[in-house]
Write an enzyme that holds these catalytic residues in place. Structure first.
Site, PDB file in Angstrom:
ATOM      1  N   ASN A   1      39.033 -57.588  26.401  1.00  0.00           N
ATOM      2  CA  ASN A   1      37.524 -58.013  26.803  1.00  0.00           C
ATOM      3  C   ASN A   1      37.243 -57.570  28.267  1.00  0.00           C
ATOM      4  O   ASN A   1      36.398 -56.986  28.498  1.00  0.00           O
ATOM      5  CB  ASN A   1      37.378 -59.213  26.578  1.00  0.00           C
ATOM      6  CG  ASN A   1      37.381 -59.738  25.245  1.00  0.00           C
ATOM      7  OD1 ASN A   1      36.636 -59.037  24.117  1.00  0.00           O
ATOM      8  ND2 ASN A   1      37.815 -60.886  24.684  1.00  0.00           N
TER       9      ASN A   1
ATOM     10  N   HIS B   1      35.034 -65.503  16.801  1.00  0.00           N
ATOM     11  CA  HIS B   1      36.200 -64.777  16.082  1.00  0.00           C
ATOM     12  C   HIS B   1      37.521 -65.242  16.260  1.00  0.00           C
ATOM     13  O   HIS B   1      38.367 -65.439  14.999  1.00  0.00           O
ATOM     14  CB  HIS B   1      36.199 -63.365  16.531  1.00  0.00           C
ATOM     15  CG  HIS B   1      34.909 -62.573  16.357  1.00  0.00           C
ATOM     16  ND1 HIS B   1      34.324 -61.882  15.470  1.00  0.00           N
ATOM     17  CD2 HIS B   1      33.922 -62.267  17.490  1.00  0.00           C
ATOM     18  CE1 HIS B   1      33.332 -61.455  15.557  1.00  0.00           C
ATOM     19  NE2 HIS B   1      33.074 -61.503  16.886  1.00  0.00           N
ATOM     20  N   ASP B   2      37.870 -65.339  17.515  1.00  0.00           N
ATOM     21  CA  ASP B   2      39.524 -65.852  17.893  1.00  0.00           C
ATOM     22  C   ASP B   2      39.868 -67.252  17.336  1.00  0.00           C
ATOM     23  O   ASP B   2      40.935 -67.453  16.618  1.00  0.00           O
ATOM     24  CB  ASP B   2      39.738 -65.602  19.138  1.00  0.00           C
ATOM     25  CG  ASP B   2      39.555 -64.094  19.638  1.00  0.00           C
ATOM     26  OD1 ASP B   2      39.618 -63.317  18.801  1.00  0.00           O
ATOM     27  OD2 ASP B   2      39.504 -64.201  20.868  1.00  0.00           O
TER      28      ASP B   2
ATOM     29  N   THR C   1      45.009 -62.437  19.755  1.00  0.00           N
ATOM     30  CA  THR C   1      43.728 -62.622  19.671  1.00  0.00           C
ATOM     31  C   THR C   1      42.932 -61.471  20.404  1.00  0.00           C
ATOM     32  O   THR C   1      41.815 -61.370  20.785  1.00  0.00           O
ATOM     33  CB  THR C   1      42.889 -63.887  20.037  1.00  0.00           C
ATOM     34  OG1 THR C   1      43.333 -64.274  21.221  1.00  0.00           O
ATOM     35  CG2 THR C   1      43.480 -64.943  18.999  1.00  0.00           C
TER      36      THR C   1
ATOM     37  N   ASP D   1      43.213 -62.228  25.265  1.00  0.00           N
ATOM     38  CA  ASP D   1      42.329 -61.531  26.304  1.00  0.00           C
ATOM     39  C   ASP D   1      41.161 -62.347  26.854  1.00  0.00           C
ATOM     40  O   ASP D   1      40.089 -61.567  26.514  1.00  0.00           O
ATOM     41  CB  ASP D   1      42.146 -59.986  25.759  1.00  0.00           C
ATOM     42  CG  ASP D   1      41.187 -59.904  24.686  1.00  0.00           C
ATOM     43  OD1 ASP D   1      41.012 -60.919  23.910  1.00  0.00           O
ATOM     44  OD2 ASP D   1      40.601 -58.953  24.419  1.00  0.00           O
TER      45      ASP D   1
ATOM     46  N   PHE E   1      36.913 -54.400  17.250  1.00  0.00           N
ATOM     47  CA  PHE E   1      37.238 -54.041  18.640  1.00  0.00           C
ATOM     48  C   PHE E   1      38.830 -54.191  19.146  1.00  0.00           C
ATOM     49  O   PHE E   1      39.352 -53.290  19.651  1.00  0.00           O
ATOM     50  CB  PHE E   1      36.499 -55.216  19.427  1.00  0.00           C
ATOM     51  CG  PHE E   1      36.801 -55.205  21.024  1.00  0.00           C
ATOM     52  CD1 PHE E   1      36.340 -54.033  21.719  1.00  0.00           C
ATOM     53  CD2 PHE E   1      37.523 -55.924  21.747  1.00  0.00           C
ATOM     54  CE1 PHE E   1      36.534 -54.004  23.069  1.00  0.00           C
ATOM     55  CE2 PHE E   1      37.980 -55.801  23.025  1.00  0.00           C
ATOM     56  CZ  PHE E   1      37.414 -55.091  23.747  1.00  0.00           C
ATOM     57  N   ASN E   2      39.367 -55.102  18.594  1.00  0.00           N
ATOM     58  CA  ASN E   2      40.903 -55.418  18.864  1.00  0.00           C
ATOM     59  C   ASN E   2      41.773 -54.488  18.310  1.00  0.00           C
ATOM     60  O   ASN E   2      42.562 -53.911  19.024  1.00  0.00           O
ATOM     61  CB  ASN E   2      41.504 -56.753  18.344  1.00  0.00           C
ATOM     62  CG  ASN E   2      40.726 -57.883  18.984  1.00  0.00           C
ATOM     63  OD1 ASN E   2      40.366 -57.770  20.156  1.00  0.00           O
ATOM     64  ND2 ASN E   2      40.884 -59.125  18.458  1.00  0.00           N
TER      65      ASN E   2
ATOM     66  N   ASP F   1      38.290 -66.270  23.011  1.00  0.00           N
ATOM     67  CA  ASP F   1      39.627 -66.639  23.003  1.00  0.00           C
ATOM     68  C   ASP F   1      39.771 -67.797  23.878  1.00  0.00           C
ATOM     69  O   ASP F   1      40.605 -68.620  23.641  1.00  0.00           O
ATOM     70  CB  ASP F   1      40.179 -65.498  24.029  1.00  0.00           C
ATOM     71  CG  ASP F   1      40.261 -64.061  23.506  1.00  0.00           C
ATOM     72  OD1 ASP F   1      41.089 -63.678  22.817  1.00  0.00           O
ATOM     73  OD2 ASP F   1      39.265 -63.664  23.526  1.00  0.00           O
TER      74      ASP F   1
HETATM   75  C1  BDR Z   1      37.351 -59.283  19.048  1.00  0.00           C
HETATM   76  O1  BDR Z   1      36.970 -58.927  20.015  1.00  0.00           O
HETATM   77  C2  BDR Z   1      36.927 -59.462  21.232  1.00  0.00           C
HETATM   78  O2  BDR Z   1      35.625 -59.078  22.047  1.00  0.00           O
HETATM   79  C3  BDR Z   1      36.852 -61.012  20.928  1.00  0.00           C
HETATM   80  O3  BDR Z   1      37.243 -61.781  21.740  1.00  0.00           O
HETATM   81  C4  BDR Z   1      37.440 -60.981  19.560  1.00  0.00           C
HETATM   82  O4  BDR Z   1      39.004 -61.163  19.856  1.00  0.00           O
HETATM   83  C5  BDR Z   1      36.260 -59.597  18.039  1.00  0.00           C
HETATM   84  O5  BDR Z   1      36.206 -58.417  17.265  1.00  0.00           O
HETATM   85 CA    CA Z   2      39.934 -61.722  21.795  1.00  0.00          CA
END
Ligand code: BDR
Ligand code: CA
Length: 304
Positions: A39, A232-233, A123, A10, A164-165, A15
């Site tokens: 996102n 993160h990703d 991701t 996303d 978040f994911n 990402d």
């Molecule tokens: C995740 O949330 C998204 O905003 C980032 O791309 C990542 O995949 C981190 O919590």
């Molecule tokens: Ca992401």
């Protein structure tokens, strides 16, 4: 030896950086990119994925996926990733067309056509994967493993409990974790430790146009601290290439699908609820210095 992967994504700033590594590292064979709302809305995440593919003139198909979570209302993260999801750099505008089939169809076709089990790298939220498993359960035995960014054993980044994911589509996450497919959980416990330092970020534009592109989008990440910015990703790709730099523990992950802890990934660290059975390798520690070194080396190895 190369690892065949599919990224379900996303974009999103981190990402985009993960796609950059996956497209260019010769040890990875990225067969397909599927997109999901997260996102930002899925029309934007699809365009952003196509922009990265076009930037590298890569011949990797992109298929657009779920517009919203299975049941929960959709909430984006534009406050972190900007309205477009990937601001700060002028990408070429002549973008390749997305595939004329849905993400779920593309995932099914690619997985079933592969001559070896494929690794899925989500991701974003796991909506496409949950839909895939519901519609085409036969794909499960053709997947080597799922290396998924998301979740946390410690505190969340969306609520006190949820990352978040997983928060975006907890019902999809619950389906994925119950699927029986081997899963590596790449969660906040490591991604908040392996921050890309401001020194590393400042070095990027001096390397190449790719470095400049990454720099220009990364500095717009709203989740920015004195110590650096979480990528993160990108940790999923780092894990695939350098599993020795990430410590994992086997445990059972349950996903909270309602209540105040909705979206929490509950790790059964005492083996109290599942008779010693496990459904995931959960990332618990990372070598943050190695991550920074590797990130810059990857960018230096890209020609343009
Ligand atoms: C995740 O949330 C998204 O905003 C980032 O791309 C990542 O995949 C981190 O919590
Ligand atoms: Ca992401």
């Amino acid at each position: 030896m190369t690892t065949k992967i599919i990224m379900d994504t996303d974009p999103g700033i981190d990402d985009a950086a993960a796609l950059t590594m996956a497209i260019n590292d010769p040890s990875i064979d990225l067969k397909l990119i599927t997109t999901v709302a997260g996102n930002v809305t899925v029309d934007k995440t699809t365009i952003n994925a196509q922009k990265i593919v076009r930037f590298f003139n890569a011949k990797i198909p992109v298929a657009s996926g779920a517009e919203q979570p299975l049941f929960k209302d959709f909430e984006d993260a534009a406050r972190i990733h900007g309205e477009s999801g990937m601001p700060g750099y002028d990408f070429p505008t002549d973008l390749p067309k997305p595939l004329d089939k849905t993400a779920v169809e593309a995932l099914h076709d690619e997985i079933m056509a592969s001559d070896e089990p494929i690794t899925l790298v989500p991701t974003g939220s796991y909506t496409n994967i949950a839909l895939l498993f519901s519609e085409y359960p036969e794909v499960k035995s053709h997947i080597k493993e799922i290396v998924a960014m998301g979740g946390a054993l410690g505190k969340g980044n969306m609520t006190s409990a949820a990352e978040f994911n997983v928060f975006t589509d907890p019902d999809a996450a619950a389906i994925m974790y119950k699927s029986g497919v081997p899963i590596v959980m790449v969660g906040l416990d490591i991604t908040m430790k392996a921050l890309l330092t401001h020194e590393s970020i400042q070095e990027l534009p001096q390397i190449s146009e790719t470095g400049k592109m990454l720099h220009d989008i990364i500095v717009n990440d709203g989740d920015n601290s004195d110590k650096g910015i979480a990528m993160h990703d990108v940790n999923t790709i780092f894990y695939l290439l350098h599993p020795e730099a990430i410590k994992t523990e086997d445990m059972w992950i349950d996903v909270q699908t309602d209540g105040p802890a909705i979206g929490e990934t509950v790790g059964d660290i005492r083996g109290a609820y599942h008779d010693g059975k496990t459904n995931a390798k959960v990332s618990v520690d990372i070598d943050a210095v190695e991550f920074n070194k590797w990130f810059l080396e990857e960018v230096r190895a890209i020609k343009n």
